[in-house]
Motif scaffolding. Structure first.
Motif, mmCIF file in Angstrom:
data_model
loop_
_atom_site.group_PDB
_atom_site.id
_atom_site.type_symbol
_atom_site.label_atom_id
_atom_site.label_comp_id
_atom_site.label_asym_id
_atom_site.label_seq_id
_atom_site.Cartn_x
_atom_site.Cartn_y
_atom_site.Cartn_z
ATOM 1 N N TRP A 108 -39.783 19.260 25.527
ATOM 2 C CA TRP A 108 -40.647 19.548 24.379
ATOM 3 C C TRP A 108 -41.832 20.387 24.837
ATOM 4 O O TRP A 108 -42.199 21.370 24.189
ATOM 5 C CB TRP A 108 -41.136 18.245 23.764
ATOM 6 C CG TRP A 108 -42.103 18.453 22.627
ATOM 7 C CD1 TRP A 108 -41.797 18.627 21.307
ATOM 8 C CD2 TRP A 108 -43.529 18.529 22.724
ATOM 9 N NE1 TRP A 108 -42.944 18.825 20.573
ATOM 10 C CE2 TRP A 108 -44.031 18.764 21.414
ATOM 11 C CE3 TRP A 108 -44.433 18.437 23.774
ATOM 12 C CZ2 TRP A 108 -45.390 18.886 21.145
ATOM 13 C CZ3 TRP A 108 -45.793 18.566 23.508
ATOM 14 C CH2 TRP A 108 -46.257 18.786 22.202
ATOM 15 N N SER A 109 -42.405 20.047 25.978
ATOM 16 C CA SER A 109 -43.615 20.728 26.441
ATOM 17 C C SER A 109 -43.351 22.160 26.875
ATOM 18 O O SER A 109 -44.276 22.978 26.873
ATOM 19 C CB SER A 109 -44.243 19.948 27.607
ATOM 20 O OG SER A 109 -43.355 19.864 28.704
ATOM 21 N N THR A 110 -42.113 22.507 27.248
ATOM 22 C CA THR A 110 -41.827 23.888 27.651
ATOM 23 C C THR A 110 -41.615 24.794 26.443
ATOM 24 O O THR A 110 -41.606 26.010 26.595
ATOM 25 C CB THR A 110 -40.595 23.970 28.568
ATOM 26 O OG1 THR A 110 -39.440 23.480 27.879
ATOM 27 C CG2 THR A 110 -40.824 23.164 29.848
ATOM 28 N N SER A 111 -41.426 24.206 25.279
ATOM 29 C CA SER A 111 -41.402 24.965 24.030
ATOM 30 C C SER A 111 -41.360 24.001 22.850
ATOM 31 O O SER A 111 -40.291 23.669 22.346
ATOM 32 C CB SER A 111 -40.206 25.920 23.950
ATOM 33 O OG SER A 111 -40.259 26.650 22.732
ATOM 34 N N PRO A 112 -42.537 23.537 22.418
ATOM 35 C CA PRO A 112 -42.556 22.650 21.258
ATOM 36 C C PRO A 112 -41.866 23.258 20.044
ATOM 37 O O PRO A 112 -41.172 22.554 19.296
ATOM 38 C CB PRO A 112 -44.056 22.454 20.993
ATOM 39 C CG PRO A 112 -44.700 22.656 22.336
ATOM 40 C CD PRO A 112 -43.878 23.733 22.996
ATOM 41 N N ALA A 113 -42.025 24.566 19.843
ATOM 42 C CA ALA A 113 -41.395 25.211 18.690
ATOM 43 C C ALA A 113 -39.881 25.145 18.779
ATOM 44 O O ALA A 113 -39.194 24.822 17.794
ATOM 45 C CB ALA A 113 -41.852 26.665 18.585
ATOM 46 N N CYS A 114 -39.329 25.464 19.953
ATOM 47 C CA CYS A 114 -37.881 25.421 20.143
ATOM 48 C C CYS A 114 -37.342 24.041 19.809
ATOM 49 O O CYS A 114 -36.331 23.898 19.112
ATOM 50 C CB CYS A 114 -37.546 25.792 21.587
ATOM 51 S SG CYS A 114 -35.796 25.718 21.992
ATOM 52 N N PHE A 359 -33.270 29.107 22.527
ATOM 53 C CA PHE A 359 -33.811 28.823 21.191
ATOM 54 C C PHE A 359 -32.733 29.177 20.157
ATOM 55 O O PHE A 359 -32.892 30.087 19.353
ATOM 56 C CB PHE A 359 -35.078 29.659 20.994
ATOM 57 C CG PHE A 359 -36.010 29.143 19.914
ATOM 58 C CD1 PHE A 359 -35.577 28.271 18.931
ATOM 59 C CD2 PHE A 359 -37.330 29.566 19.886
ATOM 60 C CE1 PHE A 359 -36.432 27.816 17.942
ATOM 61 C CE2 PHE A 359 -38.206 29.122 18.901
ATOM 62 C CZ PHE A 359 -37.756 28.242 17.927
ATOM 63 N N ARG A 360 -31.619 28.443 20.189
ATOM 64 C CA ARG A 360 -30.498 28.749 19.295
ATOM 65 C C ARG A 360 -30.835 28.527 17.820
ATOM 66 O O ARG A 360 -30.235 29.136 16.933
ATOM 67 C CB ARG A 360 -29.280 27.890 19.649
ATOM 68 C CG ARG A 360 -28.665 28.157 21.014
ATOM 69 C CD ARG A 360 -27.372 27.368 21.139
ATOM 70 N NE ARG A 360 -26.766 27.485 22.454
ATOM 71 C CZ ARG A 360 -26.910 26.590 23.433
ATOM 72 N NH1 ARG A 360 -27.662 25.522 23.227
ATOM 73 N NH2 ARG A 360 -26.315 26.754 24.593
ATOM 74 N N ALA A 361 -31.750 27.612 17.563
ATOM 75 C CA ALA A 361 -32.036 27.252 16.174
ATOM 76 C C ALA A 361 -32.584 28.415 15.365
ATOM 77 O O ALA A 361 -32.481 28.414 14.129
ATOM 78 C CB ALA A 361 -33.010 26.079 16.133
ATOM 79 N N LEU A 362 -33.165 29.421 16.031
ATOM 80 C CA LEU A 362 -33.751 30.533 15.277
ATOM 81 C C LEU A 362 -32.691 31.304 14.490
ATOM 82 O O LEU A 362 -32.926 31.705 13.348
ATOM 83 C CB LEU A 362 -34.494 31.481 16.217
ATOM 84 C CG LEU A 362 -35.983 31.201 16.425
ATOM 85 C CD1 LEU A 362 -36.585 32.226 17.378
ATOM 86 C CD2 LEU A 362 -36.729 31.212 15.097
#
Length: 473
Positions: A108-114, A359-362
């Motif tokens: 989570w900390s390496t990319s909260p948005a991802c 970041f596959r969710a994008l």
């Protein structure tokens, strides 16, 4: 040499986007599959890599020159083989943003948005598909985007093995499998389950093939019960049952609810593999594809097959959010941080086999944003309607017959004249170049598969296919 400046990237980006758009605009004028000899493309490369840089403005033309006559065009509207691979242009826009971010979302900390976009999107899709709330992150379970249904199966098996033989100190990972663990499939189950069993160290004896019910291609619950009881009495451990909804060969589906009830007698994990068919549950009239899933432990369906999302994007849900970290979490000092220790966040590294994740969710978010659920339903319904019409035409044709009843957008057919004629039919159709079909077998007999699903496939392409199928040899 320094990287491109933003302005240089902007200029080149227009050229590359134009190349993609031009290729898609002209794809129907190309054969679905080029006739090429092995080694053709590789022979066009020099033995050594270039020492000096070359202008990127000419790179799209170079790629076309090297690969343009040696391809299988999965986005071609005449591609009806295997199952579709929907690399919609909508999803490519999201993929561009994902690549630009360059996020490594292992924690989570390496990319909260991802992390949190993926949680939100998988929760939205769980509800849209009609999955129970306990398959959502809000409800105690949750979804993660894997690279493929094969990886999802391996993750499910890993969790199942841990649950079958828990060890608070080190888990089954270190102790190793005993050779008594059993995984239950049918002859119709995707080969990825056999590979998962092999990777997990179960060996050939670990995979138990359960007979199908008489006259069907669906797992026989009575045979499953007998197999699990016999294995347990022999000192083996029933670990996982894979129930398939929409098999690759014929679209057959196993009776999920009955399998869940049987597996519960031995506390075995039930994984539902609906890689192709599962997305059809977005349409209320096809919600049958998730019947019985409420009692399963995990469920998988691929957005990158039939849901307008470019590979790779396999949607994998579990009912128990703790099951995957329990089996997969290994935390050296360099991966520890306060957010993870708080228990308030999800670290998706613990929900998959690799450490790193994109970041596959994008791209999936882009599809949901640009198409909406209504657009996705129209996409699915259009192909299902084409399959229904093709099946009706086959029923009325003297020289063709259905090998089994159509399922969603999949039609399996034979030549009425017999097996030799069926094989010749597949070869003749594919030699035409305007369409591509694939084959399988039912009860040892050859079958021609037609799987509608390409992004641009419409009624015009059904007419084209029908003309080719019924042309005089």
């Amino acid at each position: 040499m320094p990287d491109l400046t933003p302005d240089e990237f902007r200029t080149l980006g227009h050229l590359f986007v134009d190349a993609v758009a031009d290729a898609r605009a002209g794809i129907e004028h190309q054969p679905v599959r080029d006739d090429v000899a092995p080694g053709t493309v590789r022979a066009r490369f020099a033995r050594e890599a270039a020492e000096h840089p070359a202008p990127l403005a000419g790179f799209p033309e170079l790629v076309e020159a090297v690969t343009g006559d040696a391809d299988t065009r999965w986005q071609h509207p005449g591609f009806h083989a295997f199952f579709p691979a929907n690399a919609s242009l909508t999803s490519l826009l999201g993929d561009l943003l994902s690549g630009a971010a360059g996020a490594q979302g292992m924690l989570w900390s390496t990319s909260p948005a991802c992390t949190e976009v993926e949680q939100a999107i998988t929760d939205q899709l769980a509800r849209a598909l009609g999955l129970p709330e306990d398959f959502t992150h809000d409800g105690g379970g949750g979804g993660a985007i894997q690279d493929s249904a094969s990886s999802a199966a391996l993750v499910a098996l890993t969790a199942a093995l841990h649950r079958a033989a828990p060890d608070p100190e080190c888990g089954w990972r270190v102790r190793g499998v005993t050779g008594r663990e059993r995984v239950y499939v049918t002859s119709e189950t995707h080969s990825s389950l056999a590979k998962a069993a092999r990777v997990a160290g179960l060996g050939g004896t670990g995979l138990h093939t359960v007979p199908c019910s008489p006259g069907t291609r669906s797992m026989d619950p009575a045979a499953l019960r007998a197999a699990m009881r016999a294995d347990a009495e022999a000192g083996c451990v029933p670990v996982l049952v894979c129930a398939t909804v929409g098999t690759t060969s014929t679209g057959a589906s196993d009776p999920v609810a009955a399998i869940v009830a049987t597996a519960a007698e031995h506390a075995a994990w039930v994984h539902v593999d609906a890689a192709w068919a599962g997305v059809a549950a977005l349409c209320p009239e096809h919600r049958w594809v998730v019947d019985g899933v409420a009692g399963a432990d995990s469920f998988c369906t691929d957005a990158h097959k039939w849901l307008l999302t470019a590979f790779d994007a396999s949607l994998f849900w579990v009912r128990d959010a703790a099951a995957l970290p329990a089996a997969l979490s290994i935390t050296p000092p360099y991966l520890r941080d306060a957010a993870s220790a708080s228990g308030a966040v999800v670290d998706f590294r613990d929900w998959q086999i690799p450490l790193g994740r994109r970041f596959r969710a994008l791209k999936l978010w882009a599809v949901l944003h640009g198409q909406g659920l209504s657009g996705l339903r129209a996409h699915l319904r259009g192909h299902i309607a084409l399959a229904g019409e093709l099946a009706d035409r086959i029923r009325r044709h003297d020289d063709l017959e259905l090998a089994c009843e159509p399922v969603l957008s999949l039609v399996c057919l034979r030549a009425s004249a017999g097996d030799t004629a069926t094989t010749a039919l597949l070869e003749r159709v594919n030699a035409d170049g305007r369409v591509l079909l694939s084959g399988t077998e039912i009860d040892g007999r050859p079958v021609v598969r037609v799987a509608f699903g390409a992004v641009g496939t419409n009624r015009e392409h059904l007419e084209q296919l029908w003309d080719i199928l019924t042309a005089t040899p």
